[in-house]
Design a protein around this motif. Structure first.
Motif, mmCIF file in Angstrom:
data_model
loop_
_atom_site.group_PDB
_atom_site.id
_atom_site.type_symbol
_atom_site.label_atom_id
_atom_site.label_comp_id
_atom_site.label_asym_id
_atom_site.label_seq_id
_atom_site.Cartn_x
_atom_site.Cartn_y
_atom_site.Cartn_z
ATOM 1 N N ARG A 14 0.805 -1.217 0.000
ATOM 2 C CA ARG A 14 0.000 0.000 0.000
ATOM 3 C C ARG A 14 0.843 1.274 0.000
ATOM 4 N NH1 ARG A 14 -4.957 -0.167 4.056
ATOM 5 N NH2 ARG A 14 -5.472 1.588 2.688
ATOM 6 N N ARG A 15 2.041 1.210 0.600
ATOM 7 C CA ARG A 15 2.894 2.401 0.690
ATOM 8 C C ARG A 15 4.304 2.052 0.208
ATOM 9 N NH1 ARG A 15 -0.229 2.468 5.439
ATOM 10 N NH2 ARG A 15 -1.603 4.295 5.590
ATOM 11 N N PRO A 16 4.453 1.791 -1.068
ATOM 12 C CA PRO A 16 5.768 1.368 -1.580
ATOM 13 C C PRO A 16 6.861 2.417 -1.403
ATOM 14 C CG PRO A 16 4.233 1.815 -3.388
ATOM 15 C CD PRO A 16 3.430 1.821 -2.135
ATOM 16 N N ASP A 17 6.526 3.691 -1.570
ATOM 17 C CA ASP A 17 7.552 4.736 -1.451
ATOM 18 C C ASP A 17 8.051 4.842 -0.011
ATOM 19 O OD1 ASP A 17 7.307 5.267 -4.117
ATOM 20 O OD2 ASP A 17 5.900 6.930 -3.854
ATOM 21 N N THR A 18 7.126 4.842 0.937
ATOM 22 C CA THR A 18 7.502 4.906 2.349
ATOM 23 C C THR A 18 8.315 3.679 2.748
ATOM 24 O OG1 THR A 18 5.450 6.106 2.808
ATOM 25 C CG2 THR A 18 6.596 5.170 4.697
ATOM 26 N N THR A 19 7.907 2.540 2.237
ATOM 27 C CA THR A 19 8.605 1.290 2.539
ATOM 28 C C THR A 19 10.007 1.297 1.941
ATOM 29 O OG1 THR A 19 6.475 0.141 2.504
ATOM 30 C CG2 THR A 19 8.445 -1.227 2.401
ATOM 31 N N LEU A 20 10.136 1.852 0.744
ATOM 32 C CA LEU A 20 11.445 1.945 0.103
ATOM 33 C C LEU A 20 12.407 2.801 0.940
ATOM 34 C CD1 LEU A 20 13.164 1.323 -2.470
ATOM 35 C CD2 LEU A 20 12.354 3.505 -3.382
ATOM 36 N N GLN A 21 11.914 3.927 1.452
ATOM 37 C CA GLN A 21 12.750 4.786 2.290
ATOM 38 C C GLN A 21 13.176 4.049 3.562
ATOM 39 O OE1 GLN A 21 10.542 8.408 2.990
ATOM 40 N NE2 GLN A 21 10.306 8.835 0.800
ATOM 41 N N ARG A 22 12.233 3.318 4.145
ATOM 42 C CA ARG A 22 12.542 2.568 5.357
ATOM 43 C C ARG A 22 13.555 1.466 5.065
ATOM 44 N NH1 ARG A 22 13.564 2.478 10.606
ATOM 45 N NH2 ARG A 22 13.212 0.405 11.480
ATOM 46 N N ARG A 23 13.422 0.816 3.919
ATOM 47 C CA ARG A 23 14.385 -0.221 3.524
ATOM 48 C C ARG A 23 15.793 0.340 3.470
ATOM 49 N NH1 ARG A 23 15.127 -1.769 -2.617
ATOM 50 N NH2 ARG A 23 16.197 0.239 -2.398
ATOM 51 N N ASN A 24 15.924 1.540 2.902
ATOM 52 C CA ASN A 24 17.248 2.159 2.783
ATOM 53 C C ASN A 24 17.803 2.563 4.148
ATOM 54 O OD1 ASN A 24 17.125 1.767 0.059
ATOM 55 N ND2 ASN A 24 16.566 3.882 -0.448
ATOM 56 N N VAL A 25 16.919 2.933 5.070
ATOM 57 C CA VAL A 25 17.358 3.226 6.438
ATOM 58 C C VAL A 25 17.963 1.975 7.064
ATOM 59 C CG1 VAL A 25 16.562 3.781 8.781
ATOM 60 C CG2 VAL A 25 15.746 5.133 6.826
ATOM 61 N N VAL A 26 17.313 0.840 6.845
ATOM 62 C CA VAL A 26 17.804 -0.427 7.384
ATOM 63 C C VAL A 26 19.177 -0.747 6.802
ATOM 64 C CG1 VAL A 26 17.413 -2.924 7.498
ATOM 65 C CG2 VAL A 26 15.509 -1.338 7.842
ATOM 66 N N MET A 27 19.326 -0.599 5.506
ATOM 67 C CA MET A 27 20.627 -0.885 4.890
ATOM 68 C C MET A 27 21.698 0.080 5.380
ATOM 69 S SD MET A 27 19.887 -2.231 1.004
ATOM 70 C CE MET A 27 19.130 -0.731 0.393
ATOM 71 N N ASN A 28 21.310 1.317 5.656
ATOM 72 C CA ASN A 28 22.262 2.287 6.205
ATOM 73 C C ASN A 28 22.724 1.855 7.601
ATOM 74 O OD1 ASN A 28 23.708 4.808 5.942
ATOM 75 N ND2 ASN A 28 22.325 5.627 7.507
ATOM 76 N N GLN A 29 21.803 1.296 8.379
ATOM 77 C CA GLN A 29 22.160 0.758 9.693
ATOM 78 C C GLN A 29 23.129 -0.420 9.548
ATOM 79 O OE1 GLN A 29 21.238 3.295 11.888
ATOM 80 N NE2 GLN A 29 20.799 1.611 13.276
ATOM 81 N N MET A 30 22.926 -1.218 8.502
ATOM 82 C CA MET A 30 23.832 -2.342 8.255
ATOM 83 C C MET A 30 25.242 -1.841 7.929
ATOM 84 S SD MET A 30 21.309 -4.840 6.023
ATOM 85 C CE MET A 30 22.450 -6.227 5.943
ATOM 86 N N VAL A 31 25.333 -0.709 7.242
ATOM 87 C CA VAL A 31 26.636 -0.099 6.965
ATOM 88 C C VAL A 31 27.268 0.381 8.271
ATOM 89 C CG1 VAL A 31 27.820 1.820 5.837
ATOM 90 C CG2 VAL A 31 26.016 0.584 4.618
ATOM 91 N N LYS A 32 26.460 1.037 9.096
ATOM 92 C CA LYS A 32 26.934 1.602 10.361
ATOM 93 C C LYS A 32 27.558 0.540 11.261
ATOM 94 C CE LYS A 32 25.224 4.135 14.425
ATOM 95 N NZ LYS A 32 24.034 4.791 15.037
ATOM 96 N N TYR A 33 26.974 -0.665 11.265
ATOM 97 C CA TYR A 33 27.453 -1.705 12.170
ATOM 98 C C TYR A 33 28.285 -2.780 11.465
ATOM 99 C CZ TYR A 33 24.539 0.478 15.681
ATOM 100 O OH TYR A 33 24.003 1.391 16.563
ATOM 101 N N GLY A 34 28.739 -2.472 10.268
ATOM 102 C CA GLY A 34 29.710 -3.324 9.603
ATOM 103 C C GLY A 34 29.174 -4.546 8.896
ATOM 104 N N TYR A 35 27.878 -4.592 8.636
ATOM 105 C CA TYR A 35 27.291 -5.733 7.932
ATOM 106 C C TYR A 35 27.218 -5.497 6.416
ATOM 107 C CZ TYR A 35 25.732 -7.391 12.537
ATOM 108 O OH TYR A 35 25.680 -7.825 13.840
#
Length: 734
Positions: free
Chosen positions: A209-230
């Motif tokens: 229902r909210r693909p754009d919002t979900t896409l932004q959230r997905r990128n936040v998660v991947m950014n967290q993975m960068v932050k913690y070395g994953y």
């Protein structure tokens, strides 16, 4: 400063000893209650469907992509591997930034273990602040106990198995399938990040229902993975540009493979098994919560080919029938059906409908119910081009749906009895009735095979000749039954014909002749031995196919001829296991020798003529062009109400019925309404697809010939051409 800390310690201690209510016991922590879907598996390991209160199937840690666990830890609980259930640093951050500082972006202090505690042992309704504080402390205690009871990997697995990803996707396995049509171990980084991103707020970050919002959230998660070395920065810079690429397919009982089969399994087979097989503690298994594993004989490839064959042929056949209906004043009913009969059919269908029963239960009178059925209303109807919104009265919608031809198709391995494909109709969502196993229809000339098989049993040979003359059989009422031949058979009358050619051309006079030799009781007895269980009247007319039998029974019976004369009970479930993999039941078919190997092979030779030059000849020409060994039998009932085809190959026996829901709905002409036109093409389309799939290893060779020399001639063409009788081929010669 010490008082708050000391008070908190006292509160934790009191909660731990149960002063504010009981906490989960050791056994409950070891085996937390959870609803598990029961899963139906195909013989080749595919999931055909599920029965569930929650659409959840547990997976092991090794079955989950490390991208998922890395994303989850990086986003939800970065210090997951260093705390023991409660993150004191996180709590201090919440106290300073959120409670004191009023910064709502500071996040919560719940660890993954606490979140799991909340999911496994949910809060009960709304509470005041004091009770909420006690509840929060309870979650700390439960989280700490979970940490002592389980490893970190097990806690991550339990979390991912339990989390509700919405859209009927409970647990990581369902989520991977519903959102990306894959398995948890095959999720890519960006897919894993999207699913983990939903953990913050599934309703808000709903990709459907909210693909754009979900896409932004997905990128936040991947950014967290960068932050913690994953994840590397370069990989993140590349991945964040990718779209969601959803393959969204929410699971629905009306959709997917083998819908009719799954419903029969649920409503009949499993309901009966559960009733007869309680748990060790005496309680009944719950199909929707106990996580049963049902292993079936259905092959997912063959099931798909069967459904495709039905769809392809029935769509074109339906178009022909609609054109035929344009010439009928009573469409979709036949021209000779009276208005009174039509009214009776519609009223009968009305009284069987869910709408009628609901209105009846609500207290409406018959007059009020009829008025309701005659009142136009907005509805969505099924068409050949998909669903369409329209306005119809419920009574008119009943008449509309009567105009669709239905079908039933079963394919089974004759040697094992395993049912490989099962199609019960043209569209399960709109036509729930199963015409493969539940429905029974007049079988027409397909029943003649049992009459001829009895003759073979009694010493007749395929080349034994019978004069094509009218036969009359005395009835107990002192009347006589004298059937007519079908139209077009006049050219064979008063001439001798072999049994092989008579069966190939479905000559009624010869079937009546054989019935007169053995009597109806002997034919009924033989049909029972090959697995026909439907009621059969002990009357001579059964030799022309008056009994009403299911497709399943007919396929099972014909399989006897392909299995060297041994009847093997049709089986569609091999075993049932509980959620832990413990076998609860094994199923194997019953068998019985009906004919010896030679007689069964002779019967196959008899049926070969149907395809070589008889009513099934269409299989040997375009568009099918089969050159391999195929034996079979067509069937057409009076007024073209039912069309049948039974087809046998060494590895597969398949049967098909086509007709209207009511016998008053049928083609006008024999050319379009016979079994060779209505049913045979489904068999042909199915087998072409099956043969093309080399992974199935379905033989295109001939039937295995008995080691012992056959005592009779099987090629009867020369006898038909010469008009003579084979020496020693019938019981008279013996």
């Amino acid at each position: 400063m010490l008082v708050p800390a000391f008070s908190l310690l006292v509160l934790v201690g009191l909660v731990s000893v149960g002063a504010f209510g009981t906490l989960p016991s050791f056994e409950e922590l070891e085996n937390p209650r959870s609803n598990l879907a029961s899963v139906v598996y195909s013989s080749d390991g595919k999931t055909l469907g599920k029965f569930y209160a929650e659409n959840r199937v547990n997976v092991n840690y090794t079955e989950i992509s490390p991208y998922v666990t890395h994303a989850l830890v990086a986003t939800e609980d970065a210090r997951f591997y260093s705390h023991s259930g409660v993150d004191l640093r996180g709590l201090f951050r919440v106290l300073v930034r959120t409670v004191i500082g009023g910064d709502q972006s500071g996040g919560g202090g719940s660890t993954l273990s606490q979140q799991l505690a909340k999911m496994l042992f949910p809060r009960e309704g709304k509470k005041n602040k004091l009770k909420m504080a006690v509840r929060k402390v309870k979650e700390w205690v439960i989280a700490a106990r979970l940490e002592r009871q389980y490893t970190k990997d097990e806690i991550l697995t339990m979390y991912l198995n339990k989390f509700d990803f919405i859209n009927t996707a409970v647990g990581i396995k369902s989520a991977a399938k519903i959102y990306f049509d894959t398995t948890p171990d095959s999720l890519k980084i960006q897919q894993a990040a999207m699913l983990v991103g939903m953990a913050k707020n599934p309703a808000l970050f709903n990709p459907a229902r909210r693909p754009d919002t979900t896409l932004q959230r997905r990128n936040v998660v991947m950014n967290q993975m960068v932050k913690y070395g994953y994840l590397s920065q370069a990989a993140y810079d590349s991945l964040k540009k990718l779209p969601l690429d959803l393959i969204f397919q929410p699971e629905d009982h009306n959709e997917g493979l083998a819908t009719y089969f799954r419903e029969y399994l649920r409503d009949n087979f499993l309901a009966d098994w559960i009733r007869k097989n309680p748990k060790p503690d005496g309680t009944a298994y719950n199909l929707y919560k106990d996580g049963l594993k049902i292993y079936t004989t259905i092959n997912s490839h063959m099931q798909r080919y069967a459904e495709e064959a039905v769809s392809e042929h029935m769509t074109e056949l339906q178009k022909k029938f609609f054109r035929d209906c344009k010439q009928k004043r009573n469409a979709p009913f036949a021209y000779n059906v009276s208005k009174k009969e039509i009214e009776e059919i519609l009223n009968s269908s009305m009284r069987r409908s869910d709408r009628y029963h609901i209105l009846k239960l609500s207290g409406l009178s018959e007059t009020e119910i009829e008025k309701n059925f005659d009142t136009p209303t907005a509805m969505t109807i099924y068409t050949l081009n998909g669903e369409r919104d329209t306005v119809l009265s419920p009574r008119d919608s009943i008449r509309y749906y009567k105009g669709f031809l239905q079908t039933g198709f079963i394919s089974m391995d004759p040697h094992t009895g395993y049912v490989k494909a099962w199609v019960g109709g043209i569209n399960y969502k709109n036509f729930k009735y199963d015409h493969a196993k539940v429905g029974r229809r007049q079988v027409g000339s397909t029943f003649k095979a049992f009459v001829y098989a009895l003759a073979i049993q009694e010493g007749y040979s395929p080349c034994y000749q019978v004069p094509v003359v009218k036969v009359c059989i005395d009835l107990p009422t002192k009347k006589q039954w004298c059937p007519d031949n079908s139209a077009g058979d006049e050219k064979y009358e008063n001439k001798p014909i072999t049994l092989q050619r008579a069966l190939a051309l479905s000559i009624n006079y010869v079937s009546a002749y054989l019935m007169k030799q053995f009597g109806p009781q002997a034919v009924v007895d033989f049909s029972r031995r090959v697995g026909i269980t439907s009621p059969i009247d002990v009357v001579p007319s059964i030799c022309l196919g008056t009994p009403e039998v299911s497709v399943m029974e007919m396929v099972n019976a014909y399989a006897t001829f392909a299995n060297k004369g041994t009847w093997t009970q049709a089986v569609f479930v091999t075993r049932i296991e509980d959620k832990n993999g413990r076998v609860l039941a094994d199923f194997s078919p019953k068998t019985e020798e009906v004919m010896n190997e030679e007689k069964a092979y002779i019967m196959l030779g008899l049926l070969k003529g149907v395809v070589q030059y008889g009513t099934g000849y269409a299989l040997t020409i375009s568009p099918f062009n089969f050159k391999n060994a195929i034996v079979g039998k067509t069937g057409t009932t009076q007024n073209n109400s039912d069309g049948w085809f039974m087809g046998l190959t060494p590895d597969l026996v398949s049967g098909c019925w086509v007709g209207g829901e009511d016998r008053a709905v049928h083609f006008t002409s024999m050319a379009e309404g016979q079994g060779a036109t209505m049913a045979l093409p489904i068999w042909g389309l199915y087998m072409k697809k099956v043969y093309a799939d080399k992974s199935l290893h379905i033989s295109q060779g001939d039937f295995e010939r008995p080691a012992k020399k056959i005592s009779v001639e099987l090629d009867c063409k020369k006898f038909d051409e010469a008009g003579g009788t084979e020496s020693g081929s019938g019981p008279e010669a013996e």
